[in-house]
Design a protein around this motif. Structure first.
Motif, PDB file in Angstrom:
ATOM      1  N   LYS A  30     -11.717   8.194 -25.149  1.00 42.08           N
ATOM      2  CA  LYS A  30     -11.625   8.811 -24.046  1.00 42.08           C
ATOM      3  C   LYS A  30     -11.665   7.525 -22.903  1.00 42.08           C
ATOM      4  O   LYS A  30     -10.980   7.609 -22.021  1.00 42.08           O
ATOM      5  CB  LYS A  30     -12.686   9.834 -23.855  1.00 42.08           C
ATOM      6  N   LEU A  31     -12.616   6.780 -23.054  1.00 41.73           N
ATOM      7  CA  LEU A  31     -12.779   5.877 -22.131  1.00 41.73           C
ATOM      8  C   LEU A  31     -11.382   4.849 -22.001  1.00 41.73           C
ATOM      9  O   LEU A  31     -10.807   4.504 -21.118  1.00 41.73           O
ATOM     10  CB  LEU A  31     -14.129   4.575 -22.267  1.00 41.73           C
ATOM     11  N   ALA A  32     -10.821   4.525 -23.269  1.00 49.17           N
ATOM     12  CA  ALA A  32      -9.598   3.639 -23.236  1.00 49.17           C
ATOM     13  C   ALA A  32      -8.379   4.547 -22.537  1.00 49.17           C
ATOM     14  O   ALA A  32      -7.904   3.860 -21.879  1.00 49.17           O
ATOM     15  CB  ALA A  32      -9.260   3.337 -24.751  1.00 49.17           C
ATOM     16  N   ALA A  33      -8.378   5.585 -22.746  1.00 46.41           N
ATOM     17  CA  ALA A  33      -7.259   6.650 -22.269  1.00 46.41           C
ATOM     18  C   ALA A  33      -7.510   6.639 -20.719  1.00 46.41           C
ATOM     19  O   ALA A  33      -6.390   6.252 -19.860  1.00 46.41           O
ATOM     20  CB  ALA A  33      -7.414   8.133 -22.799  1.00 46.41           C
ATOM     21  N   VAL A 115      -3.824  -9.647 -20.644  1.00 44.19           N
ATOM     22  CA  VAL A 115      -5.169  -9.855 -21.439  1.00 44.19           C
ATOM     23  C   VAL A 115      -5.919  -8.911 -21.093  1.00 44.19           C
ATOM     24  O   VAL A 115      -6.243  -8.408 -19.999  1.00 44.19           O
ATOM     25  CB  VAL A 115      -5.883 -11.388 -21.346  1.00 44.19           C
ATOM     26  N   THR A 116      -6.324  -7.890 -22.292  1.00 44.41           N
ATOM     27  CA  THR A 116      -6.976  -6.809 -22.040  1.00 44.41           C
ATOM     28  C   THR A 116      -8.562  -6.926 -22.617  1.00 44.41           C
ATOM     29  O   THR A 116      -8.693  -7.803 -23.580  1.00 44.41           O
ATOM     30  CB  THR A 116      -6.762  -5.433 -22.764  1.00 44.41           C
ATOM     31  N   ALA A 117      -9.498  -6.515 -22.131  1.00 43.81           N
ATOM     32  CA  ALA A 117     -10.945  -6.462 -22.392  1.00 43.81           C
ATOM     33  C   ALA A 117     -11.734  -5.117 -22.387  1.00 43.81           C
ATOM     34  O   ALA A 117     -12.220  -4.775 -21.414  1.00 43.81           O
ATOM     35  CB  ALA A 117     -11.675  -7.650 -21.665  1.00 43.81           C
ATOM     36  N   PHE A 118     -11.692  -4.439 -23.482  1.00 45.08           N
ATOM     37  CA  PHE A 118     -12.460  -3.050 -23.337  1.00 45.08           C
ATOM     38  C   PHE A 118     -13.931  -3.235 -24.166  1.00 45.08           C
ATOM     39  O   PHE A 118     -14.074  -3.520 -25.181  1.00 45.08           O
ATOM     40  CB  PHE A 118     -11.700  -2.105 -24.141  1.00 45.08           C
ATOM     41  N   GLU A 119     -14.728  -3.036 -23.279  1.00 43.18           N
ATOM     42  CA  GLU A 119     -16.293  -2.671 -23.729  1.00 43.18           C
ATOM     43  C   GLU A 119     -16.807  -3.935 -24.530  1.00 43.18           C
ATOM     44  O   GLU A 119     -17.338  -3.910 -25.288  1.00 43.18           O
ATOM     45  CB  GLU A 119     -16.283  -1.548 -24.853  1.00 43.18           C
ATOM     46  N   CYS A 148     -14.967  -0.794 -18.817  1.00 44.58           N
ATOM     47  CA  CYS A 148     -16.427  -0.843 -19.098  1.00 44.58           C
ATOM     48  C   CYS A 148     -16.820   0.610 -18.963  1.00 44.58           C
ATOM     49  O   CYS A 148     -16.635   1.068 -17.754  1.00 44.58           O
ATOM     50  CB  CYS A 148     -17.233  -1.728 -18.337  1.00 44.58           C
ATOM     51  N   GLU A 149     -17.749   0.962 -19.897  1.00 42.05           N
ATOM     52  CA  GLU A 149     -18.276   2.330 -19.726  1.00 42.05           C
ATOM     53  C   GLU A 149     -19.584   2.122 -19.192  1.00 42.05           C
ATOM     54  O   GLU A 149     -19.924   2.978 -18.210  1.00 42.05           O
ATOM     55  CB  GLU A 149     -18.674   2.965 -21.249  1.00 42.05           C
ATOM     56  N   SER A 150     -20.242   0.979 -19.231  1.00 37.06           N
ATOM     57  CA  SER A 150     -21.345   0.699 -18.686  1.00 37.06           C
ATOM     58  C   SER A 150     -21.349  -0.319 -17.343  1.00 37.06           C
ATOM     59  O   SER A 150     -20.607  -1.164 -17.646  1.00 37.06           O
ATOM     60  CB  SER A 150     -22.588   0.179 -19.541  1.00 37.06           C
ATOM     61  N   ALA A 151     -21.369   0.115 -16.214  1.00 43.70           N
ATOM     62  CA  ALA A 151     -21.272  -0.792 -14.865  1.00 43.70           C
ATOM     63  C   ALA A 151     -22.428  -0.737 -13.854  1.00 43.70           C
ATOM     64  O   ALA A 151     -22.336  -0.982 -12.719  1.00 43.70           O
ATOM     65  CB  ALA A 151     -19.870  -0.569 -14.379  1.00 43.70           C
ATOM     66  N   ASP A 152     -23.763  -0.330 -14.328  1.00 40.93           N
ATOM     67  CA  ASP A 152     -24.784  -0.266 -13.813  1.00 40.93           C
ATOM     68  C   ASP A 152     -25.898  -1.060 -14.186  1.00 40.93           C
ATOM     69  O   ASP A 152     -26.819  -0.446 -15.101  1.00 40.93           O
ATOM     70  CB  ASP A 152     -25.381   1.340 -13.333  1.00 40.93           C
ATOM     71  N   HIS A 188     -11.498   0.381 -10.095  1.00 40.41           N
ATOM     72  CA  HIS A 188     -11.493   1.500 -10.337  1.00 40.41           C
ATOM     73  C   HIS A 188     -12.653   2.096 -10.975  1.00 40.41           C
ATOM     74  O   HIS A 188     -13.098   1.512 -11.918  1.00 40.41           O
ATOM     75  CB  HIS A 188     -10.346   2.151 -10.864  1.00 40.41           C
ATOM     76  N   LYS A 189     -13.299   3.139 -10.260  1.00 37.58           N
ATOM     77  CA  LYS A 189     -14.519   3.773 -10.865  1.00 37.58           C
ATOM     78  C   LYS A 189     -14.347   5.459 -10.994  1.00 37.58           C
ATOM     79  O   LYS A 189     -13.474   5.865 -10.300  1.00 37.58           O
ATOM     80  CB  LYS A 189     -15.890   3.394  -9.740  1.00 37.58           C
ATOM     81  N   ASN A 190     -15.116   6.047 -11.859  1.00 39.32           N
ATOM     82  CA  ASN A 190     -14.982   7.566 -11.873  1.00 39.32           C
ATOM     83  C   ASN A 190     -16.467   7.856 -11.643  1.00 39.32           C
ATOM     84  O   ASN A 190     -17.805   7.206 -11.951  1.00 39.32           O
ATOM     85  CB  ASN A 190     -14.415   7.901 -13.162  1.00 39.32           C
ATOM     86  N   LYS A 191     -16.704   9.397 -11.843  1.00 32.34           N
ATOM     87  CA  LYS A 191     -18.022  10.027 -11.734  1.00 32.34           C
ATOM     88  C   LYS A 191     -18.936   9.693 -12.671  1.00 32.34           C
ATOM     89  O   LYS A 191     -20.197   9.786 -12.780  1.00 32.34           O
ATOM     90  CB  LYS A 191     -17.858  11.471 -11.328  1.00 32.34           C
ATOM     91  N   LYS A 192     -18.176   9.445 -14.001  1.00 33.32           N
ATOM     92  CA  LYS A 192     -19.195   8.927 -15.212  1.00 33.32           C
ATOM     93  C   LYS A 192     -19.528   7.631 -15.042  1.00 33.32           C
ATOM     94  O   LYS A 192     -20.409   7.186 -15.877  1.00 33.32           O
ATOM     95  CB  LYS A 192     -18.286   9.353 -16.542  1.00 33.32           C
ATOM     96  N   GLY A 193     -19.274   6.900 -14.175  1.00 34.88           N
ATOM     97  CA  GLY A 193     -19.773   5.662 -14.088  1.00 34.88           C
ATOM     98  C   GLY A 193     -18.916   4.605 -14.686  1.00 34.88           C
ATOM     99  O   GLY A 193     -19.399   3.412 -14.704  1.00 34.88           O
ATOM    100  N   TRP A 194     -17.863   4.842 -15.062  1.00 35.60           N
ATOM    101  CA  TRP A 194     -17.082   3.942 -15.853  1.00 35.60           C
ATOM    102  C   TRP A 194     -16.312   3.204 -14.816  1.00 35.60           C
ATOM    103  O   TRP A 194     -16.056   3.520 -13.690  1.00 35.60           O
ATOM    104  CB  TRP A 194     -15.982   4.737 -16.598  1.00 35.60           C
ATOM    105  N   MET A 195     -15.867   1.854 -15.336  1.00 37.15           N
ATOM    106  CA  MET A 195     -15.008   1.200 -14.273  1.00 37.15           C
ATOM    107  C   MET A 195     -14.173   0.254 -14.860  1.00 37.15           C
ATOM    108  O   MET A 195     -14.279  -0.025 -16.326  1.00 37.15           O
ATOM    109  CB  MET A 195     -16.194   0.223 -13.537  1.00 37.15           C
ATOM    110  N   CYS A 196     -13.138  -0.099 -14.260  1.00 36.94           N
ATOM    111  CA  CYS A 196     -11.864  -0.899 -14.664  1.00 36.94           C
ATOM    112  C   CYS A 196     -11.229  -1.807 -13.673  1.00 36.94           C
ATOM    113  O   CYS A 196     -11.689  -1.436 -12.411  1.00 36.94           O
ATOM    114  CB  CYS A 196     -10.979  -0.525 -15.594  1.00 36.94           C
ATOM    115  N   LEU A 197     -11.146  -2.954 -13.889  1.00 37.27           N
ATOM    116  CA  LEU A 197     -10.353  -3.852 -12.980  1.00 37.27           C
ATOM    117  C   LEU A 197      -9.274  -4.533 -13.390  1.00 37.27           C
ATOM    118  O   LEU A 197      -8.897  -4.721 -14.606  1.00 37.27           O
ATOM    119  CB  LEU A 197     -11.385  -5.092 -12.701  1.00 37.27           C
TER     120      LEU A 197
END
Length: 201
Positions: A30-33, A115-119, A148-152, A188-197
Motif C-alpha cells: 500500500k505504501l509503494a502504491a 533511482v528509487t529508494a523505498f523504506e 518512507c512510511e516513517s517520517a517523524d 508529498h505527505k499524507n494523513k498517515k504520516g507517509w512521505m515521498c520526495l
C-alpha cells in the motif's frame, strides 16, 4: 524471538530474514502504491531500486514500464537472493540485481534515469554520501525518488527496537538534497504520516 526477528528489517539474514522479506513484499504494497502515484516512470529508461529488499517494487516497475531496464541493489545477500527469485523471469534480460552499498554504486557517471529508494534510507550510514553517489550516476534530468512510511523522528516506536535505524523528516531531507545540488525537490505527505520526495538532477 521478536527482538531477533525485527532486526531483520535492517539487514535480512537466514530463515528469519526470508520471513521478513516475504512480509515486506506484501506489507509495504500500500505504501509503494501511494508512492508510485507521485512518480511518473517513462518507458525506454534505466531504473535502479536501491535497498530492493524482496524485489516487489522491481517486479511492479518491470510490469509498468515494459520496455525499460529495472535493476536492484541491496547490501543483504538474503535480500539479493530473494529479489532474484521474485524477478527470475527477467534476470539477464531487463534486470540485474547486485549486492552492494548505496554509497558506491556499480554504475558509470550519468547512466541512470531513475533511482528509487523505498523504506531504506533509515539504514544508510551516511545519507549525504549516498545522495551524492546517486547524483553521480543519474543523468541530467534524472530523478531520485524516496518513499518512507516513517517520517517523524519524535516517534521512536521503531527506532527504539531496531538497531541502526534513523527516521528523517521530509523537510530535512529536502534541504539536504538541495544543498547537495539536486535542482528541484518535491515533497508529498499524507494523513498517515507517509512521505515521498522526487529530486531532479
Amino acid at each position: 524471538m521478536f527482538k531477533q526477528f525485527i532486526q531483520n528489517t535492517r539487514k535480512p539474514e537466514g530463515t528469519l530474514g526470508r520471513m521478513m522479506l516475504k512480509g515486506m513484499n506484501t506489507g509495504h504494497a500500500k505504501l509503494a502504491a501511494w508512492g508510485f502515484s507521485h512518480l511518473t516512470l517513462r518507458n525506454h529508461t534505466h531504473i535502479l531500486d536501491v535497498g530492493c529488499g524482496g524485489g516487489a517494487n522491481i517486479a511492479k516497475m518491470l510490469k509498468d514500464v515494459s520496455e525499460s531496464v529495472v535493476d536492484g541493489l541491496d547490501y543483504s545477500a538474503e535480500s539479493v537472493a530473494f529479489s532474484k527469485k521474485t524477478n527470475a523471469d527477467y534476470l539477464g534480460k531487463r534486470c540485474t540485481i547486485h549486492q552492494g552499498d548505496v554509497s558506491s554504486l556499480p554504475y558509470s557517471d550519468h547512466s541512470l534515469d531513475y533511482v528509487t529508494a523505498f523504506e531504506t534510507i533509515y539504514f544508510w550510514p551516511d545519507p549525504d554520501a549516498a545522495f551524492k553517489e546517486i547524483k553521480r550516476v543519474l543523468k541530467p534530468g534524472g530523478i531520485l525518488f524516496i518513499c518512507c512510511e516513517s517520517a517523524d523522528p519524535s516517534n521512536t516506536t521503531w527506532t527504539d527496537r531496531i538497531e541502526g535505524m534513523t527516521v528523517y523528516r521530509g523537510e530535512d531531507l529536502k534541504k539536504r538534497l538541495l544543498k547537495i545540488g539536486y535542482l528541484k525537490v518535491e515533497l508529498h505527505k499524507n494523513k498517515k504520516g507517509w512521505m515521498c520526495l522526487t529530486a531532479v538532477c
